[in-house]
Design a protein around this motif. Structure first.
Motif, PDB file in Angstrom:
ATOM      1  N   THR A 134       0.649  -1.222  -0.086  1.00  0.00           N
ATOM      2  CA  THR A 134      -0.019   0.026   0.112  1.00  0.00           C
ATOM      3  C   THR A 134       0.971   1.113   0.158  1.00  0.00           C
ATOM      4  O   THR A 134       0.723   2.260  -0.800  1.00  0.00           O
ATOM      5  CB  THR A 134      -1.028  -0.032   1.295  1.00  0.00           C
ATOM      6  N   LEU A 140      -4.919   1.959  -2.551  1.00  0.00           N
ATOM      7  CA  LEU A 140      -5.679   1.567  -1.064  1.00  0.00           C
ATOM      8  C   LEU A 140      -6.655   0.496  -1.416  1.00  0.00           C
ATOM      9  O   LEU A 140      -7.275   0.077  -0.360  1.00  0.00           O
ATOM     10  CB  LEU A 140      -6.153   2.778  -0.791  1.00  0.00           C
ATOM     11  N   SER A 143      -5.783  -3.089   0.345  1.00  0.00           N
ATOM     12  CA  SER A 143      -6.039  -3.048   1.796  1.00  0.00           C
ATOM     13  C   SER A 143      -7.600  -2.649   2.387  1.00  0.00           C
ATOM     14  O   SER A 143      -7.990  -3.178   3.490  1.00  0.00           O
ATOM     15  CB  SER A 143      -5.131  -2.172   2.551  1.00  0.00           C
ATOM     16  N   GLU A 144      -8.285  -1.864   1.616  1.00  0.00           N
ATOM     17  CA  GLU A 144      -9.572  -1.628   1.876  1.00  0.00           C
ATOM     18  C   GLU A 144     -10.512  -2.408   1.413  1.00  0.00           C
ATOM     19  O   GLU A 144     -11.656  -2.255   1.827  1.00  0.00           O
ATOM     20  CB  GLU A 144      -9.945   0.026   1.427  1.00  0.00           C
ATOM     21  N   MET A 206      -4.255   0.524   8.371  1.00  0.00           N
ATOM     22  CA  MET A 206      -5.185   0.265   7.245  1.00  0.00           C
ATOM     23  C   MET A 206      -6.498  -0.290   7.868  1.00  0.00           C
ATOM     24  O   MET A 206      -7.518  -0.285   7.028  1.00  0.00           O
ATOM     25  CB  MET A 206      -4.453  -1.055   6.798  1.00  0.00           C
TER      26      MET A 206
END
Length: 468
Positions: A134, A140, A143-144, A206
């Motif tokens: 990331t 992102l 990780s999101e 995160m």
């Protein structure tokens, strides 16, 4: 040498359905026994992943993170016993069926491993690598994603569960980390505690808090981080002053006012540590548990402590001071000793179970591992001591390519290629590349290093070190 290293690293690539998903542990054509060196190990892939990220090739890292996340969802059994839901695999391999033109993933969660030990560190490395990806790419979306958020929470739930333990550290079996054979590191090994701390801090950066579940997870992580940082900085730290204090400990103390909280008997301090400890410098010892302090030096745990800021700035400088003061013992002719000193004779028989691979100054018992070059380089850059890294890299360059990128070296100074070391060990190659790239462009450090959290300032009553 760098070009040769990249060529060798690319030869180790593993593909699944046409996409690169990792690198095998070693491409050793001379070895008759393959064992599991043809598999993709989670911990082994980390330096390969960092090399590809630093080289602007993030696709393989993203694929690896997603494939291992998929494997986490499998039901995991060893004999008739079911493992925890969040456990990540130690390794996986891809079976290619040329006739049916299909690829199949086969994972090992410890049920096939030597000693049948499940890896505690795989989940931590996965979270740390997710943050590195990331930070490196600025992407992102991975990780999101719901799947990655769930994967992190499963790992954290497994580690943050409450039980009988009175310490914030993680209780672990021997062989659950890079030191994957019996070496007396059962209990609360520094390597696992430092990786646990780093994974908690990485996850904290995160985790989404847009749900009650997410908020609760973050709160639990923050509480554990505070308790863990205090415990580690207070009880695992050793410098000249603290060694002198332990030497003068009283025993059989009762109540919360006790100074010798773990009832350590001063006579249990090994003779070597008195000569080893310089006036300036210090380190996190290998293990602390009731009536037991393992005073051995373990490289990975101390380097990760610096990178994660588990070590305070003063402690980080003290670790660097120790490496410089004890260069021959900890670095010698091939960076870097995985542990120091070696255990031998009767103690070796009891602690290792007479393991012929872990004889003195070999393998995990005081052997020298080139892969650790990237970790010590990162620690050197973070502490503003790049000259130490340059010196270590020059030593490695004098031997590594010529010797065929061995897995490890033997001997007190690391002069001899390990007696059972595989050639063209992938993480030896990748560790060198990462060290070189970080030294050339220190901004790469940001993907693997965490700055100090000002909210976790410790109240350290003991001397941090004589280093100013």
């Amino acid at each position: 040498m760098v070009a040769d290293a990249w060529e060798s690293l690319r030869k180790s690539l593993v593909h699944f359905r046409g996409q690169p998903v990792g690198t095998i542990a070693a491409v050793d054509h001379q070895s008759e026994e393959v064992l599991n060196y043809d598999q993709v190990f989670v911990r082994d892939f980390v330096p390969s992943a960092l090399a590809f990220l630093m080289n602007g090739e993030p696709e393989i890292v993203r694929n690896f993170l997603l494939k291992t996340l998929h494997l986490q969802g499998w039901e995991k059994r060893v004999d008739r016993f079911k493992l925890g839901e969040g456990v990540m695999p130690a390794s996986f391999k891809v079976l290619h069926d040329a006739v049916r033109k299909t690829d199949t993933l086969i994972a090992d969660f410890g049920e096939s491993a030597i000693g049948r030990v499940a890896p505690v560190d795989s989940g931590f490395w996965w979270i740390i690598l997710l943050r590195a990806y990331t930070k490196s790419t600025g992407d992102l979306s991975l990780s999101e994603s719901d799947s990655c958020q769930k994967g992190m929470k499963l790992i954290l739930t497994l580690c943050l569960s409450e039980g009988f333990d009175t310490f914030p550290t993680l209780l672990c079996a021997d062989g659950c980390c890079m030191i994957d054979r019996r070496m007396g590191v059962y209990g609360y090994p520094i390597e696992i505690q430092a990786l646990f701390f780093m994974a908690l801090r990485s996850a904290l950066s995160m985790l989404k808090q847009d749900t009650a579940d997410g908020k609760e997870c973050v709160e639990r992580v923050v509480k554990r981080l505070h308790a863990l940082s205090f415990h580690m900085r207070s009880y695992f730290w050793l410098d000249f002053q603290q060694l002198n204090d332990i030497y003068r400990y009283k025993t059989e103390e009762y109540s919360h006012t006790a100074v010798n909280k773990f009832n350590v008997i001063p006579d249990s301090i090994p003779e070597w540590v008195f000569d080893f400890m310089p006036t300036r410098g210090g380190y996190f010892i290998g293990n602390v548990s009731p009536a037991r302090m393992d005073f051995r030096w373990f490289a990975l745990g101390n380097c990760v402590a610096i990178l994660s800021s588990l070590a305070t700035p003063e402690q980080s400088m003290a670790i660097m001071d120790l490496i410089e003061a004890r260069w021959d013992e900890l670095v010698g002719e091939m960076p870097l000793k995985i542990s120091y000193p070696a255990i031998e004779s009767h103690e070796w028989r009891i602690v290792t179970g007479c393991d012929p691979k872990n004889t003195r100054w070999s393998y995990h018992n005081g052997g020298s591992w080139p892969v650790l070059l990237w970790l010590v380089t990162a620690a050197c850059i973070k502490t503003g001591r790049p000259q130490i890294a340059r010196r270590a890299i020059e030593l490695a360059e004098s031997r590594l390519l010529k010797d065929g990128w061995p897995e490890y070296y033997d001997g007190k100074l690391g002069r001899y290629v390990g007696k059972q070391a595989r050639k063209y060990q992938t993480w030896s190659i990748a560790g060198y590349l990462v060290a070189k790239m970080m030294l050339e462009d220190p901004s790469h450090l940001g993907m693997i290093s965490l700055e100090e959290d000002k909210q976790m300032k410790p109240v350290i009553k003991r001397s941090s070190s004589w280093t100013c």
